[in-house]
Design a protein around this motif. Structure first.
Motif, short mmCIF file in Angstrom:
data_model
loop_
_atom_site.label_atom_id
_atom_site.label_comp_id
_atom_site.label_asym_id
_atom_site.label_seq_id
_atom_site.Cartn_x
_atom_site.Cartn_y
_atom_site.Cartn_z
N ALA A 142 0.83 -1.20 0.00
CA ALA A 142 0.00 0.00 0.00
C ALA A 142 0.87 1.26 0.00
CB ALA A 142 -0.94 0.00 1.21
N ARG A 143 1.93 1.22 0.79
CA ARG A 143 2.86 2.36 0.83
C ARG A 143 3.50 2.60 -0.53
NH1 ARG A 143 4.66 4.71 5.47
NH2 ARG A 143 4.16 3.64 7.42
N ASP A 144 3.94 1.50 -1.15
CA ASP A 144 4.56 1.59 -2.48
C ASP A 144 3.63 2.25 -3.47
OD1 ASP A 144 6.90 0.49 -1.80
OD2 ASP A 144 6.59 -1.43 -2.84
N VAL A 145 2.41 1.71 -3.54
CA VAL A 145 1.44 2.21 -4.52
C VAL A 145 1.11 3.68 -4.22
CG1 VAL A 145 -0.97 2.02 -5.25
CG2 VAL A 145 0.49 -0.02 -5.19
N TYR A 146 0.98 4.01 -2.96
CA TYR A 146 0.70 5.40 -2.61
C TYR A 146 1.79 6.32 -3.16
CZ TYR A 146 -0.99 9.50 -0.21
OH TYR A 146 -1.49 10.75 0.03
N GLY A 147 3.03 5.90 -2.98
CA GLY A 147 4.16 6.70 -3.47
C GLY A 147 4.13 6.89 -4.97
N ILE A 148 3.75 5.85 -5.70
CA ILE A 148 3.69 5.95 -7.17
C ILE A 148 2.58 6.92 -7.60
CG2 ILE A 148 3.24 4.65 -9.29
CD1 ILE A 148 4.29 2.14 -7.64
N VAL A 149 1.41 6.79 -6.97
CA VAL A 149 0.29 7.67 -7.33
C VAL A 149 0.64 9.12 -7.01
CG1 VAL A 149 -2.12 8.26 -6.86
CG2 VAL A 149 -1.45 5.87 -7.06
N ARG A 150 1.31 9.31 -5.90
CA ARG A 150 1.68 10.68 -5.52
C ARG A 150 2.66 11.27 -6.53
NH1 ARG A 150 5.14 12.73 -0.55
NH2 ARG A 150 4.65 14.95 -0.73
N GLU A 151 3.62 10.46 -6.93
CA GLU A 151 4.60 10.93 -7.93
C GLU A 151 3.89 11.27 -9.24
OE1 GLU A 151 7.66 8.03 -8.76
OE2 GLU A 151 8.41 9.26 -10.42
N ALA A 152 2.98 10.38 -9.65
CA ALA A 152 2.24 10.62 -10.91
C ALA A 152 1.38 11.88 -10.79
CB ALA A 152 1.36 9.41 -11.23
N GLN A 153 0.80 12.08 -9.61
CA GLN A 153 -0.07 13.24 -9.41
C GLN A 153 0.74 14.54 -9.49
OE1 GLN A 153 -0.99 15.60 -6.86
NE2 GLN A 153 -3.07 16.04 -7.63
N LEU A 154 1.92 14.54 -8.85
CA LEU A 154 2.77 15.74 -8.87
C LEU A 154 3.26 16.02 -10.29
CD1 LEU A 154 4.80 15.16 -5.57
CD2 LEU A 154 2.99 16.85 -5.97
N ALA A 155 3.60 14.96 -11.02
CA ALA A 155 4.06 15.14 -12.41
C ALA A 155 2.92 15.67 -13.27
CB ALA A 155 4.59 13.82 -12.95
N GLY A 156 1.71 15.16 -13.05
CA GLY A 156 0.54 15.65 -13.79
C GLY A 156 0.31 17.14 -13.52
N LEU A 157 0.38 17.51 -12.24
CA LEU A 157 0.21 18.93 -11.88
C LEU A 157 1.24 19.79 -12.59
CD1 LEU A 157 -0.32 18.96 -7.99
CD2 LEU A 157 -2.04 19.35 -9.77
N ALA A 158 2.49 19.30 -12.63
CA ALA A 158 3.57 20.09 -13.22
C ALA A 158 3.38 20.26 -14.73
CB ALA A 158 4.92 19.43 -12.93
N ALA A 159 2.59 19.38 -15.33
CA ALA A 159 2.39 19.43 -16.79
C ALA A 159 1.20 20.32 -17.20
CB ALA A 159 2.18 18.02 -17.33
N VAL A 160 0.40 20.74 -16.22
CA VAL A 160 -0.79 21.53 -16.55
C VAL A 160 -0.42 22.99 -16.79
CG1 VAL A 160 -2.98 22.42 -15.66
CG2 VAL A 160 -2.38 20.03 -15.28
N THR B 268 -9.33 19.03 -12.61
CA THR B 268 -8.80 18.15 -11.58
C THR B 268 -7.61 17.38 -12.14
OG1 THR B 268 -10.11 16.19 -12.20
CG2 THR B 268 -11.15 17.77 -10.70
N VAL B 269 -6.73 16.95 -11.23
CA VAL B 269 -5.64 16.03 -11.59
C VAL B 269 -5.74 14.89 -10.60
CG1 VAL B 269 -3.15 15.75 -11.79
CG2 VAL B 269 -4.22 17.91 -12.48
N GLU B 270 -6.18 13.70 -11.09
CA GLU B 270 -6.57 12.64 -10.16
C GLU B 270 -6.19 11.23 -10.63
OE1 GLU B 270 -10.88 11.90 -9.97
OE2 GLU B 270 -11.20 13.68 -11.21
N PRO B 271 -4.89 10.95 -10.65
CA PRO B 271 -4.50 9.58 -10.98
C PRO B 271 -4.88 8.61 -9.86
CG PRO B 271 -2.61 10.78 -10.19
CD PRO B 271 -3.74 11.77 -10.25
N GLY B 272 -5.02 7.33 -10.21
CA GLY B 272 -5.31 6.31 -9.21
C GLY B 272 -4.73 4.98 -9.62
N ILE B 273 -4.52 4.13 -8.65
CA ILE B 273 -4.16 2.73 -8.91
C ILE B 273 -5.12 1.88 -8.10
CG2 ILE B 273 -2.40 0.92 -8.60
CD1 ILE B 273 -0.24 3.01 -9.07
N TYR B 274 -5.78 0.94 -8.79
CA TYR B 274 -6.82 0.13 -8.15
C TYR B 274 -6.39 -1.32 -8.18
CZ TYR B 274 -8.93 4.59 -9.06
OH TYR B 274 -9.14 5.95 -9.11
N VAL B 275 -6.02 -1.84 -7.03
CA VAL B 275 -5.55 -3.22 -6.93
C VAL B 275 -6.72 -4.08 -6.48
CG1 VAL B 275 -3.82 -4.78 -5.96
CG2 VAL B 275 -3.28 -2.34 -6.25
N GLN B 276 -7.28 -4.83 -7.44
CA GLN B 276 -8.51 -5.57 -7.18
C GLN B 276 -8.40 -6.47 -5.96
OE1 GLN B 276 -10.56 -8.00 -10.14
NE2 GLN B 276 -10.66 -6.19 -11.43
#
Ligand code: ZN
Ligand code: ZN
Length: 358
Positions: free
Chosen positions: A241-259, A318-326
Motif C-alpha cells: 500500500a505504501r509503495d502504490v501510494y508513493g507511485i500515485v503521488r509521484e504521478a499526481q505531482l508530475a501531472g500537476l507540473a504538466a498543466v 482536476t488532476v486525479e490519478p489512481g491505482i486500483y488493486v482488485q
C-alpha cells in the motif's frame, strides 16, 4: 454576467446561426443568473429574452441579469420560443444539442414549422464556460476551502470503527454547516478492497486498522463545485500500500507540473499515466487523469487519452490519478487547479503525504 451574452452573440455568426435557444438550466444560469428549474433563453443580435413560468416570475425578477427581457410564459416554455422568434424570414436557430430531449426537439419543430431551421448549437455556451472569470474562480476556491475544512474535522474525530456511510454523512454535514448548498456528488468513502472501485458507494461497513480509505468529495457553493480525493491509512499500512501510494503521488505531482495553457489534454494525461505504467500498474489506472469543474462537476476540458482539448488559461481542472488493486485496496489523489499561462494554481489545501490516522 451580462458580458457573457455579448460574447455569445459575437460567436453566432462564426457558427452560422441567426439565433440561439438555450434550454439547459446550467447554461441558462451561466448566462442569466437564474437558479430555478424552468427557464430558457433566446438570443440573437437584437433579442435577449429569458422566459419562465408563473412559479418563477418573482425569483427571476431578483436573479435574472437586467440585460435580459423577462418574458412570462406557460409551463410549456417552448411555446414562448414561437412568439419570440422574428417571423419576417426563416432563421437558423441553434439549440442545446447535448441536452435537448428528442421529444422537445420534435415539439419545437412542430411549433416553429418552416420559420426556423434547427441546428445543433454545438456547445457554444459550454465553450464560454471553459474560461472562468475571477468571480467564478473565487467561488470554486471557496467551495474547495469548505471541503478541506470539513475533511480535517472528520479526520480529527478518528476513522477506525466508523462506517463508510457514517463518515460520508459526517463529511456532508461538516460541509453544509460551513455554508455548502450540498455535496458536489454522492460522497465516496471506500475502505480496504472496496477502495479498488473508483466509484464505490459508502457501505454500512466499519473501516479497519491496516486499511487504506479513499475519500472523494466536494462542496457546491453558489452553484460552483469543488472536487477532491485523498487516500488515508487507518493505522500502519502494509508495504504494498505504501509503495502504490508513493507511485500515485509521484504521478499526481508530475501531472500537476504538466498543466499549463497550451498543453493538450492527452499529453498531460500521458505524463501521469507513463509513471504509473513504468511502475507496472498501467492496467490498474482505468480512468482519465482529470476533468473540468465549474457549474457542473464534470465539464470541459478533459485530461485523458481520448481528449482532443487544448488547455486554456482560466479553466479549472482536476488532476486525479489512481491505482486500483482488485480485492486489495485502491489509491487516488485528486487536486483542483486553475490553469495559468506558465503552470497551474492548486486550490486544494490538504497535504498529500500519506496520512496515518487512528
Ligand atoms: Zn473527485
Ligand atoms: Zn474528479
Amino acid at each position: 454576467v451580462s458580458e457573457r451574452a455579448d460574447r455569445l452573440v459575437e460567436q453566432l455568426a462564426d457558427a452560422e446561426l441567426d439565433a440561439l435557444l438555450v434550454t439547459d438550466l446550467v447554461n441558462v444560469r451561466y448566462l442569466t443568473g437564474f437558479t430555478g428549474s424552468n427557464g430558457l433563453v433566446l438570443i440573437d443580435s437584437g433579442t435577449r429574452a429569458f422566459a419562465t413560468d408563473f412559479r418563477y416570475v418573482e425569483q427571476a425578477a431578483e436573479e435574472v441579469d437586467g440585460s435580459f427581457e423577462r418574458v412570462p410564459a406557460s409551463l410549456d416554455l417552448l411555446e414562448a420560443v414561437a412568439e419570440l422568434l422574428p417571423s419576417a424570414q426563416p432563421v437558423r436557430l441553434g439549440f442545446d444539442g447535448a441536452h435537448m430531449s428528442f421529444r422537445d426537439h420534435a415539439r419545437l419543430k412542430e411549433l416553429l414549422g418552416d420559420r426556423a431551421e434547427l441546428v445543433d448549437g454545438a456547445g457554444l455556451v459550454e465553450r464560454l464556460r471553459l474560461v472562468k472569470d475571477d468571480g467564478e474562480v473565487g467561488k470554486i476556491a471557496a467551495a474547495a476551502a469548505i471541503a478541506d475544512e470539513a475533511f480535517e474535522e472528520v479526520l480529527g474525530e478518528g476513522l477506525a470503527g466508523r462506517t463508510e456511510r457514517e463518515l460520508a454523512l459526517a463529511l456532508e454535514l461538516a460541509m453544509r454547516r460551513r455554508g455548502a448548498t450540498r455535496p458536489s456528488f454522492d460522497i465516496i468513502v471506500a475502505g480496504g478492497p472496496h477502495g479498488a472501485l473508483p466509484h464505490a458507494r459508502p457501505r454500512d461497513v466499519a473501516v479497519q486498522p491496516g486499511e487504506l480509505v479513499v475519500f472523494d468529495w466536494g462542496a457546491v457553493l453558489d452553484g460552483y463545485h469543488s472536487d477532491c480525493t485523498r487516500t488515508v491509512a487507518v493505522g500502519e499500512p502494509g508495504e504494498a500500500a505504501r509503495d502504490v501510494y508513493g507511485i500515485v503521488r509521484e504521478a499526481q505531482l508530475a501531472g500537476l507540473a504538466a498543466v499549463r495553457a497550451g498543453g493538450d489534454g492527452r499529453a498531460v494525461d500521458s505524463v501521469a499515466r507513463d509513471i504509473i505504467a513504468a511502475a507496472g500498474h498501467g492496467e490498474r489506472f482505468g480512468h482519465g487523469l482529470g476533468h473540468g469543474v465549474g457549474l457542473d462537476i464534470h465539464e470541459a476540458p478533459r485530461l485523458s487519452q481520448r481528449s482532443s482539448d487544448v488547455l486554456v488559461a482560466g479553466s479549472v481542472v482536476t488532476v486525479e490519478p489512481g491505482i486500483y488493486v482488485q480485492n486489495e485496496f485502491g489509491v487516488r489523489i485528486e487536486d483542483l487547479v486553475v490553469v495559468g499561462d506558465d503552470g497551474c494554481r492548486v486550490l486544494t489545501g490538504i497535504d498529500k503525504s500519506l496520512r496515518i490516522v487512528d
